[in-house]
Write an enzyme that holds these catalytic residues in place. Structure first.
Site, PDB file in Angstrom:
ATOM      1  CE  LYS A  93     -13.188   2.837  -3.082  1.00 17.19           C
ATOM      2  NZ  LYS A  93     -11.809   3.271  -3.424  1.00 17.19           N
ATOM      3  CB  SER A 151      -9.152   3.596  -5.459  1.00 14.98           C
ATOM      4  OG  SER A 151     -10.391   3.742  -6.131  1.00 14.98           O
TER       5      SER A 151
END
Length: 300
Positions: free
Chosen positions: A168, A93
């Site tokens: 993230k 990701s």
């Protein structure tokens, strides 16, 4: 009183002696020197051990080794709790900058520093952060930490990455409104388009399948979405691999959804710290800094 009575040196030379009345009261002198009453105590020869040192116990080599190991563990625990901790990248990701998942031989290991967010410090737009799962964002395998005793022990002292965390990038902070997207496929924060050279865009135009082009804020089936204002004490986060990241965009409710209970926000209290370095593998090791992509974004 004569001057001899006041002079302390009289005790060093010949000493006067009074023979008493039976000898006619005559005074005689003794040539044997008398030591002064203030003579210092005789010291032991130089280099001789003192009595206290002779009886002082000393640790054996193995005892000293145990003490050093215990001290090292305590230092490591303190460093992990307050300063720096290691984590691994469990998925793709965050590609291309950080790699992980089944497509690579070794998951990247990153170092996370914690003092930046002490007291009044809070995550800023563009920071890459590690945070604990805010609620079913991770699968069972991703939530699992080390399975063996050695790994669990090393994780406790911060020498092995723990499970149950996500990595993230912060896109929105409290008060921000995030939109997808402008005509060039760029995200907009508070109405300002963001250039993100660190991110990997989607291969389809925003929300329109089978249309070539770049999109930095994909949401399948949705041409345009808007999130915010971000609540106080929360963050809006996204992975750099925009087409393959279970981030805030996956956990948000769009305008077309009338029955939706998803929550896209990450509580600031869940944030462990800021990623500052890629430490492993060594051939890819580097420092990680906040990009200047968000410098022109106005305050909400």
């Amino acid at each position: 009183m004569t001057s001899n009575d006041r002079d302390p040196s009289v005790g060093v030379g010949p000493q006067a002696r009074w023979d008493g009345p039976e000898t006619g009261g005559s005074r005689s002198f003794s040539s044997s020197p008398q030591p002064p009453r203030w003579a210092p105590e005789q010291l032991p020869p130089a280099g001789a051990p003192r009595r206290e040192e002779e009886h002082k116990p000393r640790l054996s080599a193995w005892q000293e080794g145990i003490v050093l190991v215990v001290l090292a563990v305590l230092v490591a625990v303190v460093v992990k709790a307050l300063f720096v901790q290691a984590f691994y990248i469990p998925s793709e990701s965050m590609e291309p900058g950080l790699q992980g998942g089944p497509s690579v031989a070794t998951d990247d290991r990153v170092l996370v520093e914690k003092p930046s967010y002490w007291l009044a410090g809070t995550p800023q737009r563009g920071d890459v952060v590690v945070f604990s799962d805010p609620g079913s964002w991770l699968g069972v395998d991703e939530s699992a930490g080390p399975s063996n005793l050695l790994g669990k022990g090393l994780a406790i002292i911060g020498l092995y990455p723990e499970g149950g965390h996500l990595v993230k990038r912060v896109i929105g902070v409290p008060g921000d409104v995030i939109e997808c997207c402008d005509k060039q496929g760029r995200l907009m924060v508070n109405g300002v388009p963001i250039d993100e050279p660190y991110a990997r865009p989607s291969e389809t135009k925003c929300g329109r399948p089978n249309k070539e082009g770049e999109c930095f804020g994909p949401m399948p089936g949705t041409r345009h979405w808007e999130a915010g204002p971000v609540p106080e004490g929360s963050l809006f986060v996204m992975g750099d691999n925009r087409a393959n990241s279970a981030d805030s965009t996956v956990h948000m409710c769009t305008a077309e959804e009338t029955d939706c209970a998803l929550v896209p926000w990450v509580p600031e209290d869940n944030v462990v710290g800021k990623v500052v370095a890629l430490g492993w593998p060594l051939d890819r090791a580097k420092w990680i800094h906040r990009p200047d992509s968000f410098e022109d974004v106005p305050s909400p």
